[in-house]
Scaffold this motif. Structure first.
Motif, PDB file in Angstrom:
ATOM      1  N   VAL A 154     -26.642 -60.487  52.165  1.00  0.00           N
ATOM      2  CA  VAL A 154     -25.198 -60.576  51.937  1.00  0.00           C
ATOM      3  C   VAL A 154     -24.838 -61.898  51.272  1.00  0.00           C
ATOM      4  N   ALA A 155     -25.536 -62.967  51.627  1.00  0.00           N
ATOM      5  CA  ALA A 155     -25.239 -64.295  51.078  1.00  0.00           C
ATOM      6  C   ALA A 155     -25.536 -64.387  49.590  1.00  0.00           C
ATOM      7  N   ASP A 156     -26.361 -63.468  49.060  1.00  0.00           N
ATOM      8  CA  ASP A 156     -26.783 -63.552  47.649  1.00  0.00           C
ATOM      9  C   ASP A 156     -26.268 -62.399  46.799  1.00  0.00           C
ATOM     10  N   VAL A 157     -25.397 -61.577  47.353  1.00  0.00           N
ATOM     11  CA  VAL A 157     -25.067 -60.343  46.655  1.00  0.00           C
ATOM     12  C   VAL A 157     -24.201 -60.578  45.423  1.00  0.00           C
ATOM     13  N   VAL A 158     -23.296 -61.569  45.470  1.00  0.00           N
ATOM     14  CA  VAL A 158     -22.472 -61.882  44.306  1.00  0.00           C
ATOM     15  C   VAL A 158     -22.362 -63.388  44.164  1.00  0.00           C
ATOM     16  N   GLU A 159     -21.873 -63.805  43.004  1.00  0.00           N
ATOM     17  CA  GLU A 159     -21.630 -65.225  42.765  1.00  0.00           C
ATOM     18  C   GLU A 159     -20.337 -65.613  43.455  1.00  0.00           C
ATOM     19  N   SER A 160     -20.393 -66.629  44.320  1.00  0.00           N
ATOM     20  CA  SER A 160     -19.194 -67.074  45.002  1.00  0.00           C
ATOM     21  C   SER A 160     -18.200 -67.646  44.007  1.00  0.00           C
ATOM     22  N   GLY A 161     -16.931 -67.424  44.255  1.00  0.00           N
ATOM     23  CA  GLY A 161     -15.902 -67.972  43.369  1.00  0.00           C
ATOM     24  C   GLY A 161     -14.625 -67.179  43.460  1.00  0.00           C
ATOM     25  N   THR A 162     -13.686 -67.526  42.596  1.00  0.00           N
ATOM     26  CA  THR A 162     -12.374 -66.901  42.650  1.00  0.00           C
ATOM     27  C   THR A 162     -12.420 -65.411  42.362  1.00  0.00           C
ATOM     28  N   GLY A 163     -13.486 -64.930  41.730  1.00  0.00           N
ATOM     29  CA  GLY A 163     -13.557 -63.516  41.380  1.00  0.00           C
ATOM     30  C   GLY A 163     -14.145 -62.626  42.442  1.00  0.00           C
ATOM     31  N   LEU A 164     -14.478 -63.176  43.601  1.00  0.00           N
ATOM     32  CA  LEU A 164     -15.152 -62.386  44.630  1.00  0.00           C
ATOM     33  C   LEU A 164     -14.374 -61.129  44.993  1.00  0.00           C
ATOM     34  N   ALA A 165     -13.071 -61.279  45.245  1.00  0.00           N
ATOM     35  CA  ALA A 165     -12.264 -60.122  45.636  1.00  0.00           C
ATOM     36  C   ALA A 165     -12.172 -59.104  44.514  1.00  0.00           C
ATOM     37  N   HIS A 194     -26.678 -53.826  50.549  1.00  0.00           N
ATOM     38  CA  HIS A 194     -27.585 -52.721  50.882  1.00  0.00           C
ATOM     39  C   HIS A 194     -28.047 -51.996  49.620  1.00  0.00           C
ATOM     40  N   GLN A 195     -27.142 -51.785  48.667  1.00  0.00           N
ATOM     41  CA  GLN A 195     -27.490 -51.074  47.444  1.00  0.00           C
ATOM     42  C   GLN A 195     -28.349 -51.918  46.504  1.00  0.00           C
ATOM     43  N   LEU A 196     -28.050 -53.226  46.444  1.00  0.00           N
ATOM     44  CA  LEU A 196     -28.791 -54.113  45.530  1.00  0.00           C
ATOM     45  C   LEU A 196     -30.068 -54.647  46.153  1.00  0.00           C
TER      46      LEU A 196
END
Length: 638
Positions: free
Chosen positions: A387-398, A381-383
């Motif tokens: 939702v599918a594109d908000v961050v790069e998927s991977g181990t760092g998501l959390a 919502h802020q960016l």
């Protein structure tokens, strides 16, 4: 037909009940083979036991409910379309996870042995299966403690006037960094202002220099830049490893010091520690959930998480990730649960324990996903992204979604400290089990080393720490992705498959149920008994085999967001995956050729049958418990 008759003739002895007498011919051959025994067991110190039943339950729950739930599960959900991942995951829990979990607890408790000696005595031909579990646990323990060190990094870096991932005011931020607080302040001052390169410019200056707001598709959140640029110092790819970062080296060393310090005292000490470490995280998760669902856009994140895209269910990758996550989250096929159960009293009600731990683990994963995706919805919502594109998927998501939500809470520093302390506790429980598996392997192979436990624990921790050093480099996150994708994937499924097959068709599922009854007194009704036998003998093996084969046939190179790993990265992953797997055929060949003087038919019969030590251990465990109970009964009568 003759081939089938010959097959049944060879394998029939192993399907007989426990009270069936061995034939004279087999007995004669058996006398030529030394039973598998633990060297100098009489002179070795005691293995130790849990001080109480709840120590075991909480230890297993703490092991199962770990970073796999709040770190790995959400990013696999995100990678596989959110809700589309929940369906195969829940199915895998009931059709694969719980049955294999019950098998492992039963084998460990019945034998009071670590994974290597369990399979060496259950069926010597499959002795390599125990070694495969130990190696799989070791590889996961190497990178798992790196994740734990990240929590320490965040924890100590939170001692600032404000959490450092909240804004884009630092040297490591790029012009793509987007902090909605700064953007909002800029626009509230004057809607015609331009927010560019982390700076607010008035309309006149923007017109003269042709400046525009940062495009929505190029916006990167402040927590993501903090994670990639500041903590990891992330390089451009797998080919660029870089140098060791002391900022990651010191937390990793600290994590190993904690693990070694807690395990030196033995299983009773770690059992007491988990009373706090297994319960405190739930309090923090509930608080974060309440905060998350009150943020703008949280509903969109929860919709992405709960509403499945059924078209994605046709991809084998979704089912493969779900199966692997069940093994990973339940901590099965890595020897940890066999190890913990081996310290149980012989009559512990493990059936009830398996249900409590298994269902608790599944619900925790689902709840953790709700926490993460409510915050991802807010970030989207802020960016102004989906939702599918908000961050790069991977181990760092959390490590991106959670910190972003925390930064928006009142007294964010306090909540950051509590949250990352919680993550540390979640991870350390699971790490205890993996390292304890390796320690138990050493002790069961060399019982006299039990007298030198501090030295053994420190040596094992030091070796694993050294193997983890490459993961503290600039390109360490790429190495971590490879190990996580391969070492924690195919080996676990392969081991779980063989566990089901060995128990069902070599040891005999009826014998297994008889052992359960002997330990717990549990005598399931016809429907439950039929269901359990069907799942262990057919459903679980078929599902695992199908997913495993299709994942090999439809193999795709590993990806991290848009980055595709080079062939050498995937090749290293294949090698790591097959190191535990090849232990099984190598172990079988070793046993076959070791007794090559015996006719092959009799040799196979003996190597597939359980050894005398298997029964002796169960008898000894029962006798020891009776000795503990009898004095109490006598005192009561007096």
């Amino acid at each position: 037909m003759k081939v089938w008759e010959h097959f049944m003739k060879v394998f029939r002895p192993f399907r007989q009940e426990h009270d069936t007498k061995t034939t004279p011919e087999i007995g004669a051959v058996a006398s030529n083979i030394k039973p598998v025994v633990v060297d100098d067991e009489e002179t070795a110190p005691e293995r130790g036991h849990w001080t109480g039943r709840y120590d075991f339950i909480l230890s297993c729950l703490g092991t199962a409910v770990g970073l796999g739930n709040v770190w790995r599960f959400p990013y696999l959900c995100y990678r596989n379309g959110g809700g589309a991942f929940l369906i195969p995951y829940i199915l895998m829990v009931f059709l694969v996870g719980l049955p294999v979990f019950l098998v492992e607890l039963a084998l460990g408790q019945y034998s009071a042995l670590g994974p290597l000696n369990v399979f060496k005595n259950l069926s010597p031909l499959f002795r390599g299966l125990g070694l495969a579990q130990v190696l799989a646990a070791a590889m996961v323990a190497i990178y798992y403690n790196v994740i734990i060190s990240w929590t320490l990094f965040y924890f100590f870096d939170s001692f600032r006037s404000q959490v450092p991932w909240k804004l884009c005011d630092y040297w490591f931020n790029t012009e793509s960094c987007f902090a909605d607080q700064d953007w909002s302040a800029c626009k509230e001052a004057d809607p015609n202002n331009t927010f560019f390169n982390r700076t607010c410019f008035n309309a006149t200056y923007s017109a003269v220099h042709n400046l525009t707001d940062i495009p929505e598709n190029k916006r990167v959140s402040a927590p993501e830049e903090y994670f990639n640029h500041y903590m990891l110092g992330k390089s451009d790819g797998f080919h660029d490893i870089g140098t060791i970062r002391w900022q990651l080296l010191l937390p990793l060393l600290g994590a190993w010091v904690v693990v070694a310090g807690c395990l030196i005292k033995g299983i009773k000490t770690s059992g007491r520690v988990v009373y706090f470490t297994a319960t405190f995280p739930y309090l923090i998760l509930v608080i974060l959930f309440i905060r998350g669902v009150t943020l703008d856009g949280a509903i969109e994140g929860l919709k992405f998480y709960m509403i499945p895209d059924f078209s994605k269910l046709g991809r084998i990758g979704v089912w493969e990730d779900a199966a692997i996550q069940v093994f990973y989250s339940f901590s099965i096929a890595g020897g940890g649960m066999i190890t913990y159960a081996s310290y149980n009293k012989f009559t512990n009600n493990l059936v009830k324990d398996a249900l409590i731990i298994g269902i608790g683990d599944m619900l925790t994963s689902i709840f953790s996903g709700m926490v993460v995706f409510s915050m991802l919805g807010f970030m989207a919502h802020q960016l102004k992204k989906s939702v599918a594109d908000v961050v790069e998927s991977g181990t760092g998501l959390a490590f991106i979604a959670y910190p972003d939500g925390i930064s928006r809470m009142p007294v964010s520093i306090l909540w950051a400290l509590l949250f990352f302390f919680m993550l540390f506790l979640l991870g350390i429980d699971s790490q205890f089990a993996m390292v304890e598996t390796i320690i138990t392997f050493v002790f069961d192979q060399f019982p006299k080393t039990r007298a030198f436990k501090p030295t053994v624990v420190i040596t094992i921790s030091l070796v694993l720490f050294l193997f983890g050093l490459p993961l503290t480099t600039n390109g360490g996150v790429y190495i971590l992705e490879v190990i996580d994708a391969y070492a924690a994937g195919w080996p676990y499924m392969f081991i779980g498959l063989l566990e089901c097959l060995v128990v069902a068709y070599v040891y005999g599922v009826e014998n297994f149920l008889s052992d359960l009854k002997q330990m717990t007194g549990w005598c399931p009704g016809l429907w439950v008994r039929t269901h359990l036998i069907t799942v262990i003998m057919t459903v679980s093996p078929i599902l695992i085999s199908f997913i495993l084969l299709l994942s090999w046939i439809q193999f795709e190179p590993l990806k991290l967001g848009e980055y595709v790993f080079p062939p050498e990265g995937n090749a290293i992953g294949w090698v790591l995956a097959f190191i535990p797997i090849v232990c099984v055929p190598i172990g079988a060949l070793w046993e076959i050729f070791k007794h090559r003087s015996i006719p092959i038919k009799d040799r196979l019969q003996l190597l597939l049958a359980s050894t005398p030590t298997w029964r002796e251990n169960a008898s000894r465990n029962t006798h020891q418990e009776l000795e503990e109970v009898l004095p109490t009964v006598t005192m009561g009568q007096n």
